[in-house]
Design a protein around this motif. Structure first.
Motif, PDB file in Angstrom:
ATOM      1  N   PRO A 155       0.809  -1.228   0.000  1.00 45.72           N
ATOM      2  CA  PRO A 155       0.000   0.000   0.000  1.00 45.72           C
ATOM      3  C   PRO A 155       0.842   1.278   0.000  1.00 45.72           C
ATOM      4  CG  PRO A 155      -0.545  -1.408   1.894  1.00 45.72           C
ATOM      5  CD  PRO A 155       0.526  -2.083   1.130  1.00 45.72           C
ATOM      6  N   LEU A 156       2.033   1.242   0.549  1.00 47.73           N
ATOM      7  CA  LEU A 156       2.887   2.426   0.573  1.00 47.73           C
ATOM      8  C   LEU A 156       3.563   2.690  -0.769  1.00 47.73           C
ATOM      9  CD1 LEU A 156       4.808   2.421   3.992  1.00 47.73           C
ATOM     10  CD2 LEU A 156       3.167   4.097   3.149  1.00 47.73           C
ATOM     11  N   PHE A 157       3.629   1.664  -1.625  1.00 53.40           N
ATOM     12  CA  PHE A 157       4.355   1.826  -2.880  1.00 53.40           C
ATOM     13  C   PHE A 157       3.727   2.885  -3.782  1.00 53.40           C
ATOM     14  CE2 PHE A 157       5.704   0.654  -7.204  1.00 53.40           C
ATOM     15  CZ  PHE A 157       7.081   0.750  -7.021  1.00 53.40           C
ATOM     16  N   GLY A 158       2.417   2.869  -3.898  1.00 52.89           N
ATOM     17  CA  GLY A 158       1.737   3.869  -4.732  1.00 52.89           C
ATOM     18  C   GLY A 158       1.948   5.267  -4.195  1.00 52.89           C
ATOM     19  N   TYR A 159       1.872   5.397  -2.893  1.00 54.40           N
ATOM     20  CA  TYR A 159       2.094   6.693  -2.261  1.00 54.40           C
ATOM     21  C   TYR A 159       3.541   7.141  -2.496  1.00 54.40           C
ATOM     22  CZ  TYR A 159       1.874  10.372   1.235  1.00 54.40           C
ATOM     23  OH  TYR A 159       1.905  11.577   1.866  1.00 54.40           O
ATOM     24  N   PHE A 160       4.469   6.201  -2.330  1.00 56.77           N
ATOM     25  CA  PHE A 160       5.885   6.495  -2.545  1.00 56.77           C
ATOM     26  C   PHE A 160       6.136   6.973  -3.977  1.00 56.77           C
ATOM     27  CE2 PHE A 160       9.953   5.111  -4.261  1.00 56.77           C
ATOM     28  CZ  PHE A 160      10.840   5.761  -3.415  1.00 56.77           C
ATOM     29  N   THR A 161       5.606   6.264  -4.959  1.00 59.80           N
ATOM     30  CA  THR A 161       5.865   6.632  -6.356  1.00 59.80           C
ATOM     31  C   THR A 161       5.261   7.989  -6.698  1.00 59.80           C
ATOM     32  OG1 THR A 161       3.971   5.321  -7.094  1.00 59.80           O
ATOM     33  CG2 THR A 161       6.140   4.276  -7.202  1.00 59.80           C
ATOM     34  N   ALA A 162       4.118   8.316  -6.106  1.00 57.78           N
ATOM     35  CA  ALA A 162       3.505   9.627  -6.359  1.00 57.78           C
ATOM     36  C   ALA A 162       4.372  10.748  -5.796  1.00 57.78           C
ATOM     37  CB  ALA A 162       2.113   9.681  -5.742  1.00 57.78           C
ATOM     38  N   VAL A 163       4.978  10.505  -4.649  1.00 57.95           N
ATOM     39  CA  VAL A 163       5.819  11.528  -4.010  1.00 57.95           C
ATOM     40  C   VAL A 163       7.198  11.580  -4.666  1.00 57.95           C
ATOM     41  CG1 VAL A 163       6.966  12.179  -1.845  1.00 57.95           C
ATOM     42  CG2 VAL A 163       4.610  11.369  -1.807  1.00 57.95           C
ATOM     43  N   ALA A 164       7.748  10.406  -4.966  1.00 56.39           N
ATOM     44  CA  ALA A 164       9.123  10.324  -5.464  1.00 56.39           C
ATOM     45  C   ALA A 164       9.271  10.868  -6.880  1.00 56.39           C
ATOM     46  CB  ALA A 164       9.611   8.881  -5.414  1.00 56.39           C
ATOM     47  N   GLY A 165       8.242  10.751  -7.675  1.00 53.24           N
ATOM     48  CA  GLY A 165       8.336  11.246  -9.044  1.00 53.24           C
ATOM     49  C   GLY A 165       9.183  10.361  -9.924  1.00 53.24           C
ATOM     50  N   GLN A 166       9.694  10.960 -11.004  1.00 53.83           N
ATOM     51  CA  GLN A 166      10.397  10.210 -12.047  1.00 53.83           C
ATOM     52  C   GLN A 166      11.694   9.570 -11.588  1.00 53.83           C
ATOM     53  OE1 GLN A 166      10.099  10.623 -15.845  1.00 53.83           O
ATOM     54  NE2 GLN A 166       8.171  11.715 -15.870  1.00 53.83           N
ATOM     55  N   ASP A 167      12.397  10.205 -10.648  1.00 53.44           N
ATOM     56  CA  ASP A 167      13.699   9.665 -10.235  1.00 53.44           C
ATOM     57  C   ASP A 167      13.589   8.473  -9.287  1.00 53.44           C
ATOM     58  OD1 ASP A 167      12.972  10.932  -7.874  1.00 53.44           O
ATOM     59  OD2 ASP A 167      14.806  12.121  -7.702  1.00 53.44           O
ATOM     60  N   GLY A 168      12.391   8.198  -8.768  1.00 56.38           N
ATOM     61  CA  GLY A 168      12.204   7.050  -7.894  1.00 56.38           C
ATOM     62  C   GLY A 168      12.868   7.197  -6.537  1.00 56.38           C
ATOM     63  N   GLN A 169      13.177   8.409  -6.156  1.00 58.45           N
ATOM     64  CA  GLN A 169      13.821   8.691  -4.868  1.00 58.45           C
ATOM     65  C   GLN A 169      13.093   9.848  -4.191  1.00 58.45           C
ATOM     66  OE1 GLN A 169      16.954   7.235  -3.543  1.00 58.45           O
ATOM     67  NE2 GLN A 169      16.296   5.679  -5.010  1.00 58.45           N
ATOM     68  N   ILE A 170      13.123   9.878  -2.875  1.00 58.61           N
ATOM     69  CA  ILE A 170      12.502  10.968  -2.125  1.00 58.61           C
ATOM     70  C   ILE A 170      13.607  11.806  -1.490  1.00 58.61           C
ATOM     71  CG2 ILE A 170      11.112  11.529  -0.083  1.00 58.61           C
ATOM     72  CD1 ILE A 170       9.273   9.266  -0.784  1.00 58.61           C
ATOM     73  N   SER A 171      13.591  13.095  -1.780  1.00 57.94           N
ATOM     74  CA  SER A 171      14.542  14.040  -1.186  1.00 57.94           C
ATOM     75  C   SER A 171      13.992  14.510   0.159  1.00 57.94           C
ATOM     76  CB  SER A 171      14.720  15.248  -2.112  1.00 57.94           C
ATOM     77  OG  SER A 171      13.526  16.010  -2.147  1.00 57.94           O
ATOM     78  N   SER A 172      14.793  15.266   0.892  1.00 59.18           N
ATOM     79  CA  SER A 172      14.323  15.780   2.183  1.00 59.18           C
ATOM     80  C   SER A 172      13.134  16.719   2.002  1.00 59.18           C
ATOM     81  CB  SER A 172      15.463  16.450   2.950  1.00 59.18           C
ATOM     82  OG  SER A 172      16.100  17.415   2.166  1.00 59.18           O
ATOM     83  N   GLU A 173      13.144  17.509   0.940  1.00 62.88           N
ATOM     84  CA  GLU A 173      12.020  18.404   0.673  1.00 62.88           C
ATOM     85  C   GLU A 173      10.753  17.602   0.358  1.00 62.88           C
ATOM     86  OE1 GLU A 173      15.041  18.720  -0.775  1.00 62.88           O
ATOM     87  OE2 GLU A 173      15.749  20.676  -0.078  1.00 62.88           O
ATOM     88  N   GLU A 174      10.905  16.550  -0.453  1.00 59.96           N
ATOM     89  CA  GLU A 174       9.757  15.696  -0.785  1.00 59.96           C
ATOM     90  C   GLU A 174       9.258  14.950   0.458  1.00 59.96           C
ATOM     91  OE1 GLU A 174      10.661  14.608  -5.459  1.00 59.96           O
ATOM     92  OE2 GLU A 174      11.822  13.596  -3.904  1.00 59.96           O
ATOM     93  N   LEU A 175      10.184  14.525   1.306  1.00 57.73           N
ATOM     94  CA  LEU A 175       9.790  13.837   2.529  1.00 57.73           C
ATOM     95  C   LEU A 175       9.008  14.782   3.437  1.00 57.73           C
ATOM     96  CD1 LEU A 175       9.825  11.331   4.331  1.00 57.73           C
ATOM     97  CD2 LEU A 175      12.015  12.139   5.261  1.00 57.73           C
TER      98      LEU A 175
END
Length: 191
Positions: free
Chosen positions: A27-47
């Motif tokens: 369930p977290l994967f969809g949320y993660f991909t929406a936040v992470a965007g194209q690069d597949g990583q979450i920055s501190s600002e995105e977090l």
């Protein structure tokens, strides 16, 4: 309940850009991909934006950007400065544990804990610190004698990270470690 000790079982987080089999069902994967965007990583600002949008801090004030940087560095095993899915999933579980713990010690539900409650909280997490070390923590993380949830999380991140670093260097598990000066500086700045 584990409040932030040790490493998760399994492989290296974020090692496979396409994800691991079964991730898409998480369930977290969809949320993660929406936040992470194209690069597949979450920055501190995105977090920071993600945790704020998810109302993760509830009635507590949103996480400061510096706390988000600390959270990422705590789990950033590949030293990318960002967070892959497995790192994000682990962080989500850890923060949930810390939030539950904070709520249990915030008896008056004020959104803050006092120094005595903080001392009890740290002790209940398994940390054995001297009164002098606890005094330093209280001074560092309190404002007018109160510790907010954001500062509580920042403190937990630093304690966990510094403890993990120390344990890796305390080979005999005697409570003694040797650091080169440059290594010490890198360790303390990474927390």
């Amino acid at each position: 309940m584990n409040y932030g000790y040790g490493a998760p079982p399994g492989g290296h987080p974020g090692a496979y850009p396409g994800g691991f089999p079964g991730q898409q069902q998480d369930p977290l994967f969809g949320y993660f991909t929406a936040v992470a965007g194209q690069d597949g990583q979450i920055s501190s600002e995105e977090l920071q934006a993600c945790l704020t949008q998810a109302n993760f801090s509830g009635g507590y004030k949103p996480f400061a950007l510096e706390t988000c940087r600390l959270m990422i560095s705590m789990l950033d095993r590949d030293m990318s400065g960002s967070m892959g899915f497995n790192e994000f999933k682990e962080l989500w579980a850890v923060i949930n544990g810390w939030k539950q713990h904070f709520m249990s010690i915030d008896k008056d539900m004020s959104g803050t804990v006092d120094p005595q409650e903080m001392t009890q909280a740290i002790s209940s997490m398994g940390y054995r610190l001297s009164p002098q070390a606890m005094n330093c923590i209280i001074k560092r993380y309190s404002t007018q004698g109160k510790i907010t949830f954001d500062d509580y999380v920042a403190c937990c991140v630093r304690l966990r990270t510094l403890t993990d670093i120390f344990r890796r260097r305390d080979q005999a598990q005697q409570g003694v470690a040797t650091f080169q000066y440059d290594d010490f500086i890198q360790c303390t700045l990474s927390t």
